[in-house]
Design an enzyme around this catalytic site. Structure first.
Site, mmCIF file in Angstrom:
data_model
loop_
_atom_site.group_PDB
_atom_site.id
_atom_site.type_symbol
_atom_site.label_atom_id
_atom_site.label_comp_id
_atom_site.label_asym_id
_atom_site.label_seq_id
_atom_site.Cartn_x
_atom_site.Cartn_y
_atom_site.Cartn_z
ATOM 1 N N LYS A 163 38.972 -1.022 9.485
ATOM 2 C CA LYS A 163 40.328 -1.396 9.076
ATOM 3 C C LYS A 163 41.343 -0.285 9.333
ATOM 4 O O LYS A 163 42.524 -0.541 9.499
ATOM 5 C CB LYS A 163 40.322 -1.828 7.623
ATOM 6 C CG LYS A 163 39.535 -3.131 7.484
ATOM 7 C CD LYS A 163 39.513 -3.697 6.101
ATOM 8 C CE LYS A 163 38.892 -5.083 6.095
ATOM 9 N NZ LYS A 163 37.425 -5.064 6.241
HETATM 10 C C1 LIG Z 1 36.632 -6.174 6.513
HETATM 11 C C2 LIG Z 1 35.262 -5.909 7.019
HETATM 12 C C3 LIG Z 1 34.537 -6.879 7.742
HETATM 13 C C4 LIG Z 1 35.067 -8.279 7.980
HETATM 14 O O1 LIG Z 1 36.130 -8.304 8.908
HETATM 15 P P1 LIG Z 1 37.068 -9.597 9.027
HETATM 16 O O2 LIG Z 1 38.167 -9.181 9.930
HETATM 17 O O3 LIG Z 1 37.547 -9.883 7.628
HETATM 18 O O4 LIG Z 1 36.249 -10.706 9.579
HETATM 19 C C5 LIG Z 1 33.292 -6.530 8.238
HETATM 20 N N1 LIG Z 1 32.746 -5.309 8.013
HETATM 21 C C6 LIG Z 1 33.419 -4.361 7.316
HETATM 22 C C7 LIG Z 1 32.766 -3.039 7.090
HETATM 23 C C8 LIG Z 1 34.692 -4.616 6.801
HETATM 24 O O5 LIG Z 1 35.348 -3.672 6.107
#
Ligand SMILES: *Cc1c(COP(=O)(O)O)cnc(C)c1O
Length: 483
Positions: free
Chosen positions: A119
């Protein structure tokens, strides 16, 4: 080419004028309840894609994102914001691609940012773009968000110490891991307000929604959202699909991607890259036991079920908010029909697409699932075969990818979404070793925390935000040196 943006439900409440990038970035969710997306995708020719080969990450980022931002930033400013966002990553590669022996599998490591999850890739840029835009307009905004873990720390890290933004982050008291909590609560910048809610993650989300639904409150503070429905986050995630595919021979050679999926933001960014001309063979949507999307790709019906807690908590979702963007295409971009379907989905917990649409979407997407026992086994397996320790989210992708290789000659990239040290309990279970935090976070467990508590009460929360914001004006001087 300048892109404008429409809502996935456009036409359902009159026909509002299409918006530009700044408005979309600052608004987050569309007023009609839909999600913003470009009215058409910018297209890259094979020659344009080939010309990006061998360029640094920041240059690929600039070229891929330039068409989306229109005149929101001039070239020099946009290049500077990109450069600053990715300079905080541990490696100049930003997102290193690591082959797993000669298996044809590759890990795209997206966790080298400040909070150790993918993120950061989008939020480090989004925080800077928002700050720049707000400064230029002489405005201040308030972010209110709910988090079950990774989004909260990445958003806080992206906006800490910025005078144009205050952030209120709600998390369920006692229900996030210690590492995740401390990555939020040890940020002592005065514009960061951590709030531990007596309740569940859903309660936190309802509280955040209550703030947005109070229009007077929303306007008073210029509320904004940085969760994955914000199109600017999708835009920044498109870049690393180009980056990885270029390393594996695009545009001449196709490549497949497996994406550990929760809200469908990350894999949707890959779908966008494909719409833009990147030769992507297919996607594999990898879910844990919360498999609403896997069931959809199997049956064409989306049906809600309760959320069960798993070892990969960032994928523990009931409804994938970004999936509406793909549904928009499955509904032939008919916003009105989609709005009706979404309303009925809310009421009945069921949404179905026709056989043709399902057939089309299955040409592009495979889907699989993995339970906790499988996740532990996958971490152990990757460690044994390749000497690499995966976090539990990536482990779901690693296992599901191997079940969905359509063509052994096509390289398969698994998106590695978090650093293993972020989820030490699951990793220890699989390997009998606790992964160490990287040096810059080594003292995380000793740092001072600051957090406020609140009951699950929207009125009290809004009073708290009103009071904090009244006390915060005029803005305090920059505090990087005050800590
Ligand atoms: C947020 C997250 C996901 C999921 O991603 P999306 O974009 O919501 O599908 C998967 N793995 C980790 C470690 C995350 O922080």
């Amino acid at each position: 080419m300048t892109i404008d943006y429409i809502s996935s439900r456009h036409g359902s409440q009159g026909t509002p004028a299409p918006l530009g990038f700044e408005d979309v970035m600052l608004a987050g969710l569309a007023r009609d309840g839909g999600l913003y997306l470009p009215s058409e995708w910018p297209k890259f020719s094979a020659a344009e894609i080939a010309a990006m080969r061998g360029r640094p990450y920041t240059e690929v980022a600039y070229r891929v994102m330039r068409p989306f931002v229109g005149d929101a930033f001039d070239e020099a400013t946009f290049r500077r914001l990109i450069g600053e966002a990715y300079a905080v990553f541990e490696t100049p590669e930003v997102a290193p691609l690591r082959p797993l022996g000669d298996s044809g599998l590759h890990l795209l490591e997206l966790f080298h940012g400040p909070t150790l999850a993918f993120k950061d890739v989008a939020l480090q840029l989004l925080g800077r773009m928002m700050d720049h835009t707000l400064q230029a307009k002489g405005q201040h905004a308030v972010i209110v968000g709910a988090t079950s873990g990774d989004t909260g720390s990445a958003a806080i890290e992206a906006v800490r110490d910025r005078r144009t933004i205050d952030i209120f982050m709600l998390y369920p008291h006692g229900r996030v891991s210690e590492v995740q909590r401390r990555q939020m609560t040890t940020v002592l910048a005065p514009n960061v307000h951590n709030i531990a809610v007596q309740g569940t993650f859903d309660d936190c989300q309802d509280l955040a929604k209550a703030c947005f639904n109070d229009l007077a409150f929303r306007d008073r503070h210029a509320l904004t959202a940085v969760n994955s429905i914000n199109f600017a986050r999708i835009m920044a995630q498109i870049v690393y699909y180009f980056w990885a595919a270029l390393k594996l021979g695009a545009p001449e050679k196709p490549v497949a991607f497996t994406v550990p999926t929760g809200n469908f933001g990350n894999v949707y960014a890959g779908y966008a890259a494909r719409q833009m001309g990147l030769p992507i063979h297919h996607f594999v949507v990898a879910a844990n036991s919360n498999d609403i999307l896997t069931r959809f790709f199997e049956s064409g019906a989306m049906t809600t079920a309760g959320v069960v807690p798993t070892l990969s908590p960032s994928m523990d979702i009931q409804i994938s908010s970004n999936f509406e963007r793909l549904l928009f295409d499955l509904f032939d971009r008919n916003g009105q029909a989609l709005a009706e379907a979404m309303t009925s989905f809310r009421a009945t917990g069921r949404l179905e697409v026709g056989g043709n649409a399902l057939g089309n979407v299955r040409q592009t997407f495979d889907a699989g699932r993995l339970d906790d026992a499988g996740t532990v086994a996958a971490i152990a397996d990757c460690r044994k075969r390749f000497g690499i320790t995966l976090d539990p989210h990536t482990a779901v992708g690693y296992a599901v990818a191997q079940q969905n290789r359509r063509d052994q000659a096509v390289p398969m990239v698994v998106l590695s979404t978090a650093h293993p040290a972020k989820f030490p309990d699951a990793v220890e279970r699989a390997t009998a070793e606790r992964p160490a935090l990287p040096p810059r976070l080594a003292d995380l467990l000793e740092r001072t925390e600051r957090v406020e508590g609140t009951n699950n009460d929207a009125k009290a929360l809004k009073i708290m935000i009103d009071e904090r914001m009244a006390a915060a004006r005029p803005p305090a001087p920059s505090t990087r040196n005050r800590q």
